[in-house]
Design a protein around this motif. Structure first.
Motif, PDB file in Angstrom:
ATOM      1  N   PRO A  56       0.859  -1.186   0.000  1.00 43.64           N
ATOM      2  CA  PRO A  56       0.000   0.000   0.000  1.00 43.64           C
ATOM      3  C   PRO A  56       0.899   1.241   0.000  1.00 43.64           C
ATOM      4  CG  PRO A  56       0.025  -1.037   2.176  1.00 43.64           C
ATOM      5  CD  PRO A  56       0.810  -1.919   1.265  1.00 43.64           C
ATOM      6  N   HIS A  62      -2.708   0.975  -3.864  1.00 50.63           N
ATOM      7  CA  HIS A  62      -1.793  -0.152  -3.758  1.00 50.63           C
ATOM      8  C   HIS A  62      -0.942  -0.141  -5.023  1.00 50.63           C
ATOM      9  CE1 HIS A  62      -0.620  -3.999  -1.935  1.00 50.63           C
ATOM     10  NE2 HIS A  62      -0.368  -4.366  -3.173  1.00 50.63           N
ATOM     11  N   GLN A 111       8.457   0.501   9.198  1.00 52.04           N
ATOM     12  CA  GLN A 111       7.966   0.407  10.571  1.00 52.04           C
ATOM     13  C   GLN A 111       7.553   1.771  11.119  1.00 52.04           C
ATOM     14  OE1 GLN A 111      11.206  -1.712  12.442  1.00 52.04           O
ATOM     15  NE2 GLN A 111      10.396  -3.684  11.788  1.00 52.04           N
ATOM     16  N   GLY A 113       4.137   2.749  10.824  1.00 50.32           N
ATOM     17  CA  GLY A 113       2.678   2.725  10.925  1.00 50.32           C
ATOM     18  C   GLY A 113       2.023   2.400   9.600  1.00 50.32           C
ATOM     19  N   ASP A 114       0.701   2.515   9.588  1.00 51.54           N
ATOM     20  CA  ASP A 114      -0.068   2.214   8.383  1.00 51.54           C
ATOM     21  C   ASP A 114      -0.087   3.436   7.456  1.00 51.54           C
ATOM     22  OD1 ASP A 114      -1.759   3.942   9.714  1.00 51.54           O
ATOM     23  OD2 ASP A 114      -3.372   2.484   9.997  1.00 51.54           O
ATOM     24  N   ALA A 115      -0.779   3.310   6.329  1.00 53.07           N
ATOM     25  CA  ALA A 115      -0.800   4.379   5.319  1.00 53.07           C
ATOM     26  C   ALA A 115      -1.298   5.713   5.888  1.00 53.07           C
ATOM     27  CB  ALA A 115      -1.623   3.949   4.107  1.00 53.07           C
ATOM     28  N   ILE A 133       4.424   1.643   1.985  1.00 50.17           N
ATOM     29  CA  ILE A 133       4.331   1.394   3.428  1.00 50.17           C
ATOM     30  C   ILE A 133       4.911   0.014   3.733  1.00 50.17           C
ATOM     31  CG2 ILE A 133       2.783   1.257   5.415  1.00 50.17           C
ATOM     32  CD1 ILE A 133       2.887   4.029   3.932  1.00 50.17           C
ATOM     33  N   ALA A 135       5.112  -1.542   6.924  1.00 54.07           N
ATOM     34  CA  ALA A 135       4.749  -1.513   8.341  1.00 54.07           C
ATOM     35  C   ALA A 135       5.475  -2.564   9.168  1.00 54.07           C
ATOM     36  CB  ALA A 135       3.234  -1.673   8.491  1.00 54.07           C
ATOM     37  N   ASP A 136       5.721  -3.736   8.598  1.00 57.94           N
ATOM     38  CA  ASP A 136       6.359  -4.805   9.364  1.00 57.94           C
ATOM     39  C   ASP A 136       7.833  -5.013   9.026  1.00 57.94           C
ATOM     40  OD1 ASP A 136       6.114  -5.940   6.862  1.00 57.94           O
ATOM     41  OD2 ASP A 136       4.768  -7.537   7.492  1.00 57.94           O
TER      42      ASP A 136
END
Length: 183
Positions: A56, A62, A111, A113-115, A133, A135-136
Motif C-alpha cells: 500500500p 496499492h 515500521q 505505521g499504516d498508510a 508502506i 509496516a512490518d
C-alpha cells in the motif's frame, strides 16, 4: 649536576613530523572503519534484479516498484528507505526532497505505521513523496538492509547498482544515480 639539569631543560625540542603521520594514520583507520561498516550494513543486499515491492502507498492506493518504474523507462531510480522515528532520516529529508527535483525517487517508510499514519507524517513535514508502506519491515528485509536511512539505486534495466546505508550526502546520492545512468 644541578647545572646539567638546567641546560637540558633549556634545550629546544627538535621538531618532529610524528603528529602529521599519526593524524594521517588515524584518518586512514577512520575511513577504513566507515567502509567496513558500510559493507557490513549492505552485504546482504541482493545483486542483480531489484527485489519486488508490492505494498500500500501513503496516498491510499496499492502499487508496486515495477509499476512506478514504468513511469521512468530506461532511467535509473532511487528507492529511499526511511522511518518516522529515525532522526538521521529527518536530517536527510531535505536532501532527498532536492534529489527528487531531478531524479525519480520512491520512498519506503519502514515500521512507521499504516498508510494514514505515514501520510500524516508526510503532511506534517511538508513532503509530497511517493511512499510505499513497510509496516512490518518485510520490504526492507527483502532488500537485505539492516537499518535506515538507506538508498538503493536501480539502473534503467532494473538491477541494483548501488546501496548506501546511513547518512548519505545529496552529492553522494546524485553521483550514484549519475553513475547508474552511465552503465
Amino acid at each position: 649536576m644541578q647545572q646539567e639539569r638546567v641546560s637540558a631543560a633549556a634545550a629546544p625540542a627538535a621538531p618532529t613530523r610524528k603528529p602529521r603521520r599519526r593524524w594521517l594514520v588515524e584518518l586512514a583507520v577512520f575511513v577504513l572503519a566507515l567502509i567496513a561498516i558500510q559493507w557490513w550494513q549492505s552485504w546482504n543486499v541482493p545483486d542483480g534484479p531489484a527485489p519486488a515491492i508490492e505494498a500500500p502507498f501513503a496516498d491510499g492506493r496499492h502499487g508496486s516498484l515495477d509499476e512506478w518504474r514504468g513511469a521512468y523507462p530506461g532511467q535509473p531510480v532511487a528507492v529511499y528507505f526511511w522511518a518516522d522515528w529515525c532522526s538521521i532520516c529527518k536530517a536527510q529529508q531535505r536532501s532527498v526532497e532536492s534529489l527528487r527535483a531531478d531524479w525519480p525517487v520512491l520512498t519506503v517508510a519502514m515500521q512507521s505505521g499504516d498508510a494514514p499514519a505515514v501520510a500524516k507524517v508526510l503532511r506534517e513535514r511538508g513532503l509530497d513523496w511517493p511512499t510505499a508502506i513497510d509496516a512490518d519491515g518485510r520490504i526492507t528485509s527483502g532488500y537485505g538492509l539492516r537499518g535506515v536511512p538507506a538508498i538503493v539505486v536501480i539502473d534503467g534495466e532494473g538491477r541494483v547498482r548501488s546501496v548506501s546505508v546511513g547518512f548519505t550526502t545529496e552529492l553522494g546520492m546524485r553521483l550514484r544515480l549519475w553513475w547508474a545512468g552511465l552503465a
